[in-house]
Design an enzyme around this catalytic site. Structure first.
Site, mmCIF file in Angstrom:
data_model
loop_
_atom_site.group_PDB
_atom_site.id
_atom_site.type_symbol
_atom_site.label_atom_id
_atom_site.label_comp_id
_atom_site.label_asym_id
_atom_site.label_seq_id
_atom_site.Cartn_x
_atom_site.Cartn_y
_atom_site.Cartn_z
ATOM 1 N N SER A 1 0.790 -1.247 0.000
ATOM 2 C CA SER A 1 0.000 0.000 0.000
ATOM 3 C C SER A 1 0.808 1.275 0.000
ATOM 4 C CB SER A 1 -0.933 0.025 1.207
ATOM 5 O OG SER A 1 -2.005 -0.829 0.955
ATOM 6 N N TYR B 1 -10.885 1.993 5.676
ATOM 7 C CA TYR B 1 -9.805 1.686 4.737
ATOM 8 C C TYR B 1 -10.277 0.646 3.717
ATOM 9 C CZ TYR B 1 -5.255 0.278 2.998
ATOM 10 O OH TYR B 1 -4.176 0.023 2.189
ATOM 11 N N ASN C 1 -9.016 -1.059 -0.247
ATOM 12 C CA ASN C 1 -8.204 -1.077 -1.459
ATOM 13 C C ASN C 1 -8.999 -0.610 -2.674
ATOM 14 O OD1 ASN C 1 -5.542 -2.237 -0.706
ATOM 15 N ND2 ASN C 1 -6.851 -3.859 0.090
ATOM 16 N N ARG D 1 -0.379 8.312 5.508
ATOM 17 C CA ARG D 1 -0.611 8.036 6.918
ATOM 18 C C ARG D 1 0.231 8.980 7.759
ATOM 19 N NH1 ARG D 1 -3.432 3.401 7.878
ATOM 20 N NH2 ARG D 1 -3.383 1.710 6.359
ATOM 21 N N SER E 1 4.617 -12.007 5.913
ATOM 22 C CA SER E 1 3.319 -11.347 6.156
ATOM 23 C C SER E 1 2.339 -12.405 6.689
ATOM 24 C CB SER E 1 2.796 -10.708 4.870
ATOM 25 O OG SER E 1 2.396 -11.725 3.963
ATOM 26 N N ASN E 2 1.083 -11.932 6.904
ATOM 27 C CA ASN E 2 0.115 -12.742 7.653
ATOM 28 C C ASN E 2 0.682 -13.102 9.021
ATOM 29 O OD1 ASN E 2 -2.469 -13.879 7.938
ATOM 30 N ND2 ASN E 2 -1.662 -15.930 7.515
HETATM 31 C C1 LIG Z 1 -2.910 -2.752 5.451
HETATM 32 C C2 LIG Z 1 -2.019 -2.309 4.315
HETATM 33 N N1 LIG Z 1 -2.681 -2.523 3.074
HETATM 34 C C3 LIG Z 1 -1.978 -2.879 1.969
HETATM 35 O O1 LIG Z 1 -0.769 -2.810 1.910
HETATM 36 C C4 LIG Z 1 -2.792 -3.623 0.926
HETATM 37 C C5 LIG Z 1 -2.208 -3.501 -0.446
HETATM 38 N N2 LIG Z 1 -2.776 -4.990 1.356
HETATM 39 C C6 LIG Z 1 -3.869 -5.614 1.824
HETATM 40 O O2 LIG Z 1 -4.969 -5.142 1.750
HETATM 41 C C7 LIG Z 1 -3.638 -6.977 2.476
HETATM 42 C C8 LIG Z 1 -4.178 -8.121 1.624
HETATM 43 C C9 LIG Z 1 -4.001 -9.450 2.357
HETATM 44 C C10 LIG Z 1 -2.577 -9.702 2.735
HETATM 45 C C11 LIG Z 1 -2.375 -11.055 3.438
HETATM 46 N N3 LIG Z 1 -3.299 -11.281 4.540
HETATM 47 C C12 LIG Z 1 -4.218 -12.288 4.529
HETATM 48 O O3 LIG Z 1 -4.348 -13.033 3.588
HETATM 49 C C13 LIG Z 1 -5.065 -12.408 5.758
HETATM 50 N N4 LIG Z 1 -6.019 -13.508 5.656
HETATM 51 C C14 LIG Z 1 -0.968 -11.047 4.009
HETATM 52 O O4 LIG Z 1 -0.814 -10.776 5.204
HETATM 53 O O5 LIG Z 1 -0.021 -11.249 3.217
HETATM 54 C C15 LIG Z 1 -1.692 -0.873 4.582
HETATM 55 O O6 LIG Z 1 -2.366 0.018 4.055
HETATM 56 O O7 LIG Z 1 -0.773 -0.666 5.355
#
Ligand SMILES: C[C@@H](NC(=O)[C@@H](C)NC(=O)CCCC[C@H](NC(=O)C[NH3+])C(=O)[O-])C(=O)O
Length: 351
Positions: free
Chosen positions: A62, A159, A161, A287, A328-329
């Protein structure tokens, strides 16, 4: 006011904690004028046992949203987009609510549902199902609008995407040019970001990079190498590849006024608290975090399969820090990694 010197030992301690919590490796680079500080820990590739180093490229997730915001706000400055106009004025297919404005998309106040909630409910199966897929913006927007809005447009911060996928669609529909070209011409080339690219839908990372490792929902199972993917599920919301030096240069240039006219930068950095303690805020694709020493830093976080990122700078852009861990996760690692901010800008470890 000058900041205390970065506490590099504290950064290294944060990395060690992140590794103890499951990250294969971590890197932090701090830039302040001609000085730079480097901390790299663990491995960039767990099969080849390649040591991590701070020059390696990675998927920034992000943090891409801030790049998309700069392009959009340059279009606003050029009179091609009006922040407070309905987004539907600039989209090929209308969003379900005419009240959604461009500003609502940039500030996560549109209410548009985040389709990734369903897409990645089961982490690894969800990832495997899309890692080689190529989506159109419209397909992703349609996944979102199949669900009701989280809130009335403008009524709350939620929030999503979807907001930045819609902004990518706006940029391409208004200009007839792909976002990749705008990133290149408006940001990567002028700032000489030689290690930053937008290669969607290519799945590979060129040059020297860290491999990314996704933790399974059953944490007793081994990490999954998630390095190669299209990131087509995110695109203008998360598909940029970069490295710490480039992200530090990008955020420093942004906050020191080199990328946007004063009026647009002021719009972007007009922050709204998004946590009860007021320590976290959101502006337009940006942010804000107020740290333990009272200093507020501006940037973005990122989460994409196999990579966590924090990329922040001071309000005048004089000191910037990028930290990344190649897993991640793993919310514990993500929270731990955030402590590099205090170590880098407050000179103390908040623990
Ligand atoms: C929060 C973060 N957002 C982003 O960077 C966007 C691009 N990423 C996501 O929405 C996470 C998608 C799932 C990731 C996956 N998680 C899962 O699959 C959970 N079931 C993982 O952790 O790789 C931000 O703005 O800082």
């Amino acid at each position: 006011p000058s900041l205390p010197a970065p506490d590099v030992a504290a950064v290294a301690e944060v990395h060690r904690t992140a590794l103890s919590q499951g990250a294969p490796g971590a890197l932090t680079r701090i830039d302040e004028g001609p000085r730079s500080y480097h901390v790299a820990t663990g491995e960039a590739d767990t099969a080849a046992h390649t040591p991590m180093d701070t020059g390696r490229r990675f998927r920034v997730g992000s943090v891409s949203k801030t790049f998309t915001t700069v392009v959009l706000l340059q279009l606003v400055a050029e009179g091609k987009v009006d922040l407070d106009a309905p987004a539907n004025r600039y989209l090929p297919e209308p969003l379900p609510d005419e009240r959604i404005t461009v500003r609502h998309l940039l500030s996560h106040r549109s209410g548009l549902y985040d389709y990734t909630n369903d897409m990645f409910h089961n982490t690894v199966p969800g990832f495997e199902a899309v890692r080689n897929k190529v989506f159109s913006y419209q397909e992703l927007i349609d996944l979102s609008t199949a669900k009701p809005l989280n809130n009335a447009p403008g009524a709350a911060y939620s929030y999503s995407n979807t907001n930045f996928v819609a902004l990518g669609a706006i940029i391409e529909h208004v200009t007839g040019t792909p976002v990749a070209t705008h990133y290149q011409r408006r940001i990567f080339v002028p700032l000489r970001l030689k290690n930053t690219s937008y290669v969607h839908p290519r799945t590979t990372i060129s040059g020297t990079y860290a491999r990314g490792y996704l933790r399974q929902d059953d944490t007793t199972l081994p990490l999954v190498d998630s390095t190669e993917q299209t990131v087509s599920w995110a695109q203008s919301a998360g598909a940029v590849i970069s490295n710490a030096k480039d992200l530090n240069r990008f955020f420093s240039a942004l906050l020191s006024g080199k990328l946007l006219p004063e009026e647009q930068l002021r719009e972007m950095t007009t922050m709204v608290p998004v946590t009860a303690d007021g320590k976290q805020s959101y502006g337009l694709g940006l942010r804000g975090r107020t740290l333990s020493c009272g200093t507020t830093v501006y940037g973005h976080t990122g989460t994409v399969q196999g990579y966590y990122t924090y990329a922040f700078t001071t309000s005048d852009g004089r000191r910037s820090m990028t930290s990344s861990a190649n897993t991640s996760n793993n919310g514990t690692v993500n929270t731990t990694l955030g402590a590099t901010l205090d170590a880098s800008f407050c000179g103390t470890d908040p623990a």
